[in-house]
Motif scaffolding. Structure first.
Motif, PDB file in Angstrom:
ATOM      1  N   HIS A  26       4.764  -2.700  -5.214  1.00  0.00           N
ATOM      2  CA  HIS A  26       3.764  -3.771  -5.179  1.00  0.00           C
ATOM      3  C   HIS A  26       3.927  -4.677  -6.385  1.00  0.00           C
ATOM      4  O   HIS A  26       4.614  -4.341  -7.366  1.00  0.00           O
ATOM      5  N   LEU A  59       0.947  -5.128  -2.057  1.00  0.00           N
ATOM      6  CA  LEU A  59       2.010  -4.276  -1.556  1.00  0.00           C
ATOM      7  C   LEU A  59       3.189  -5.085  -1.005  1.00  0.00           C
ATOM      8  O   LEU A  59       2.997  -6.111  -0.365  1.00  0.00           O
ATOM      9  N   CYS A 115      -3.071  -0.317  -5.646  1.00  0.00           N
ATOM     10  CA  CYS A 115      -3.247  -1.250  -4.523  1.00  0.00           C
ATOM     11  C   CYS A 115      -4.550  -1.036  -3.767  1.00  0.00           C
ATOM     12  O   CYS A 115      -4.874  -1.825  -2.863  1.00  0.00           O
ATOM     13  N   ILE A 132       4.681   3.504  -3.549  1.00  0.00           N
ATOM     14  CA  ILE A 132       4.270   2.209  -3.010  1.00  0.00           C
ATOM     15  C   ILE A 132       4.803   1.127  -3.943  1.00  0.00           C
ATOM     16  O   ILE A 132       4.487   1.131  -5.145  1.00  0.00           O
ATOM     17  N   SER A 156      -4.447  -4.330  -1.232  1.00  0.00           N
ATOM     18  CA  SER A 156      -3.565  -4.346  -0.061  1.00  0.00           C
ATOM     19  C   SER A 156      -3.443  -2.971   0.584  1.00  0.00           C
ATOM     20  O   SER A 156      -2.805  -2.838   1.624  1.00  0.00           O
ATOM     21  N   VAL A 157      -4.017  -1.951  -0.030  1.00  0.00           N
ATOM     22  CA  VAL A 157      -4.231  -0.656   0.620  1.00  0.00           C
ATOM     23  C   VAL A 157      -5.709  -0.615   0.967  1.00  0.00           C
ATOM     24  O   VAL A 157      -6.565  -0.612   0.073  1.00  0.00           O
TER      25      VAL A 157
END
Length: 299
Positions: free
Chosen positions: A205, A210, A126, A203, A130-131
């Motif tokens: 995703h 995510l 990610c 995490i 989205s991280v």
């Protein structure tokens, strides 16, 4: 190529390196860019906060830059990696991973840094999607959405206050016992930010986007994105091996003109500054290119 000599060799062909090359090409300097084609933001779908380029992908911006730099006939490109550099000002020799030895009067390291992401399943998939690390680069796209911060050090208070500008539904994940003080934890809570101490299992995703944080106890915290500021190492160890001084944070030490502590060796971009953005890298490279040309003129 083994016997060629250049006025400047630029190690690293991303935004800072290409920006420096633009200045040097326009100054009619014989310049070689050596790049391994592994930019740290290769997973990032969109780049922001760079005027005229807002919303384009990093790859699109880099391609446009390379196309424009390639117009200047004194600029050459090589896909390779520099593994060593020796010599002194006006007489450097770099060796590449493929075994080539190339000479130059001046060197510029625009090699960036390598992020050391926490060993959490799904985090690296990610990263850059989205991280994320920078609210100025990505925060607007995630404004007013449920967000998390993966952080567990003395900087967590400031980080959570910063992100609160974009997101009110915010929680801090410490992934275990907090390492910041009880007073700092109270300060975070006073900002209406929830602190979650539970160890993280992974995490969750979909293709890097995510959907939630899964804890070791099996529970799931649904969020849309996660901020983190991972530690880093220099992507290229050659500057330090040459004797370039690093500051206490691990960045290559330079002056305002991008000169390192070794005469004739310059550095620019993410390897010198925590201000990590395309715009800052381009600005730093432009300064470095101009100053390299100035040194060559005044020699």
């Amino acid at each position: 190529m083994e016997k060629q000599e250049f006025e400047v060799i630029i190690i690293g062909g991303s935004y800072s390196g290409l920006s420096a090359a633009m200045s040097l090409g326009r100054a009619i300097r014989k310049t070689l860019i050596i790049d391994s084609n592994q930019p740290c933001n290769r997973q990032t779908p969109h780049s922001h906060n760079f005027i005229t380029q807002d919303g384009f992908s990093p790859a699109q911006i880099a391609k446009a830059a390379k196309d424009q730099v390639s117009v200047y006939p004194t600029i050459q490109f090589m896909e390779d990696a520099v593994v060593s550099a020796i010599g002194e000002d006006f007489n450097f020799t770099v060796t590449t991973a493929s075994g080539l030895q190339i000479s130059a009067k001046k060197l510029l390291f625009a090699t960036g840094v390598a992020d050391q992401l926490a060993d959490i399943p799904g985090l690296s998939s990610c990263w850059g999607i989205s991280v994320i690390h920078c609210p100025y680069c990505h925060g607007y796209e995630y404004k007013d959405q449920p967000m998390g911060i993966l952080s567990n050090d003395e900087n967590t208070v400031d980080f959570s206050k910063l992100i609160s500008n974009w997101n009110k539904d915010l929680r801090v994940f410490t992934n275990g016992t907090p390492k910041f003080s009880a007073a700092q934890q109270q300060e975070i809570s006073a900002s209406k930010v929830t602190v979650i101490e539970k160890p993280i299992a992974g995490i969750e995703h979909v293709a890097g986007q995510l959907t939630g944080i899964r804890f070791l106890d099996g529970t799931l915290e649904k969020i849309d994105a996660l901020y983190t500021r991972p530690p880093f190492v220099q992507h290229c160890l050659v500057p330090a091996e040459m004797g370039c001084e690093l500051d206490k944070r691990g960045y290559i030490l330079t002056d305002d003109f991008k000169k390192t502590t070794i005469p004739g060796v310059y550095a620019a971009g993410d390897n010198t500054s925590p201000m990590r953005s395309v715009a800052n890298a381009v600005a730093a490279g432009s300064i470095a290119g101009a100053m390299l040309n100035h040194e060559l003129i005044m020699a």
